[in-house]
Design an enzyme around this catalytic site. Structure first.
Site, PDB file in Angstrom:
ATOM      1  N   ASP A 115      19.562   1.759   0.763  1.00  0.00           N
ATOM      2  CA  ASP A 115      18.349   2.164   1.488  1.00  0.00           C
ATOM      3  C   ASP A 115      18.075   1.192   2.630  1.00  0.00           C
ATOM      4  OD1 ASP A 115      17.871   0.266  -0.612  1.00  0.00           O
ATOM      5  OD2 ASP A 115      15.718   0.497  -0.333  1.00  0.00           O
ATOM      6  N   GLU A 133      16.025  -0.603  -3.084  1.00  0.00           N
ATOM      7  CA  GLU A 133      15.835  -2.075  -3.157  1.00  0.00           C
ATOM      8  C   GLU A 133      14.598  -2.476  -2.385  1.00  0.00           C
ATOM      9  OE1 GLU A 133      15.983  -6.295  -2.210  1.00  0.00           O
ATOM     10  OE2 GLU A 133      15.959  -4.651  -0.797  1.00  0.00           O
ATOM     11  N   GLU A 134      14.395  -1.850  -1.228  1.00  0.00           N
ATOM     12  CA  GLU A 134      13.316  -2.272  -0.333  1.00  0.00           C
ATOM     13  C   GLU A 134      11.923  -1.963  -0.895  1.00  0.00           C
ATOM     14  OE1 GLU A 134      13.731  -4.118   2.091  1.00  0.00           O
ATOM     15  OE2 GLU A 134      15.698  -3.781   2.981  1.00  0.00           O
ATOM     16  N   HIS A 143      14.773  -5.659   9.528  1.00  0.00           N
ATOM     17  CA  HIS A 143      13.464  -4.969   9.514  1.00  0.00           C
ATOM     18  C   HIS A 143      12.802  -4.911  10.894  1.00  0.00           C
ATOM     19  CE1 HIS A 143      12.675  -5.321   4.872  1.00  0.00           C
ATOM     20  NE2 HIS A 143      13.968  -5.331   5.152  1.00  0.00           N
TER      21      HIS A 143
HETATM   22 ZN   LIG Z   1      18.012  -6.187   1.889  1.00  0.00          ZN
END
Ligand SMILES: [Zn+2]
Length: 388
Positions: free
Chosen positions: A74, A141-142, A356
């Site tokens: 993800d 995971e995020e 990000h």
């Molecule tokens: Zn990561």
């Protein structure tokens, strides 16, 4: 495999916009890469939800050492597209700048690609390994490491002797990470006209009692972990009230704790729950409730063979031996560390501080070097019998 092929695998991964969802499309693409070797690998999809599946690919011998490579499939939302110079889901290459752009270029489709390519190259060259290499590609995971949670619960990490999480970090080898506890406290009151507040119950007033008690209690956690430092606590969101002439009947806050092994997550849950219970018991008008959201335990590795090997090998690929470091961020390791057997977990992989952000990128040369480096570490860890 040629450098261009390695770059195009990363581009293909970036071109699947798996923003907090749709990891199955990523998994299917990875499976297609391993199809020519279907007699030499075991491929297992481990579903989490519709359109969201973890992927486990295993190669080598059940005897010998088992090394895991883990990466999440993800990515986070690209945010305002106007701020991107390059389409976040195109995988644009700027050869002059040595950069490949896109959401996930750093966090962490480059790390995921590295693990995939290492395995593919070994299969391609007919390398016979003594032990086993296992790719653990995860969902979500995020937003809470729930893919890694499912894989750990179902025993996919129980046989590992070491795990390399290829999250973006190339300045050092992270061997210790703080745990994370997010919590939410709600307060329910009774609405009334603000000219007659005594007829209502002010949910904000009650919530503030929790706020003060929690701050006081958490500030008493002063022990310092040699690798991770102090536990931290921060209340980051408060909401409550609708208009200035009505007594609020609802208020909510959210807090974030970065935990260390000196204070177990369970102990913190119990302590905060006790604060809520005591306040509720102290006043019949107090209606507080607490819930914990995707807590993660801290990871602390002692001296171990995987860290030593990863350090030793690094000298060959970088201008220094990568130092051992710690992090206050959470990752899938907090789930895998709960597998039945103890094994060292290290975090090292291509990427940088652009994770990000807008125009996230990876340095292409760093990406390629990291593949060679991690392949060397993996080969030495599991042992190579022969290359055909
Ligand atoms: Zn990561």
């Amino acid at each position: 495999m040629t450098d261009n092929e390695k770059i195009s695998i990363l581009q293909n991964l970036i071109q699947i916009p798996s923003v907090n969802d749709h990891e199955e499309k990523v998994a299917d693409y990875i499976i297609s890469l391993f199809e020519p070797y279907s007699d030499k690998v075991q491929i297992k999809k481990v579903p989490f939800a519709t359109g969201r599946t973890n992927l486990v690919i295993t190669m080598g011998n059940p005897s010998g050492k088992h090394l895991g490579f883990s990466g999440h499939m993800d990515v986070v939302d690209p945010g305002n597209l106007d701020h991107w110079e390059h389409d976040p889901f195109a995988g644009v290459v700027d050869e002059k700048a040595d950069k490949l752009f896109g959401r996930g270029a750093s966090d962490m489709k480059s790390g995921l690609a590295a693990a995939i390519i290492i395995m593919l190259e070994m299969l391609e060259s007919g390398t016979s390994i003594e032990g086993q290499i296992k790719l653990l590609a995860t969902v979500g995971e995020e937003t809470g490491e729930y893919g890694a949670h499912v894989l750990t619960q179902q025993g996919y990490a129980d046989d590992l002797d070491g795990l390399i999480i290829t999250e973006p970090h190339m300045d050092g080898i992270i061997t210790s990470c703080k745990g994370v506890i997010d919590y939410q406290v709600t307060s329910v009151g009774v609405p009334a006209h603000s000219s007659r507040p005594d007829e209502g119950v002010n949910a904000i007033d009650n919530l503030m009692q929790f706020y003060l008690a929690a701050q006081k209690l958490m500030s008493q956690h002063t022990e310092v972990n040699a690798k991770l430092g102090k536990m931290t606590h921060s209340i980051d969101i408060i909401e409550g009230g609708k208009q200035v002439n009505s007594v609020p009947d609802y208020a909510m806050l959210k807090g974030n704790i970065r935990s260390i092994p000196e204070y177990s997550n369970e102990q913190i849950f119990t302590d905060l729950q006790q604060v809520v219970d005591d306040l509720n018991a102290s006043d019949p008008k107090m209606k507080l409730a607490i819930k914990f959201i995707y807590p993660e335990v801290p990871i602390v590795n002692g001296e171990n063979s995987l860290t030593k090997l990863a350090q030793k090998v690094s000298g060959k690929y970088f201008d220094k031996i990568l130092p051992v470091e710690s992090s206050s961020g959470a990752n899938d390791g907090s789930e895998f560390v709960q597998a039945k057997k103890d094994f060292p977990i290290i975090l090292v992989g291509p990427g940088n501080g652009s994770s990000h952000g807008y125009d996230e990128y990876v340095d292409i040369s760093q990406y390629l070097t990291s593949i060679a480096y991690l392949k060397d570490v993996a080969s030495q860890f599991v042992g190579v019998l022969a290359s055909v």
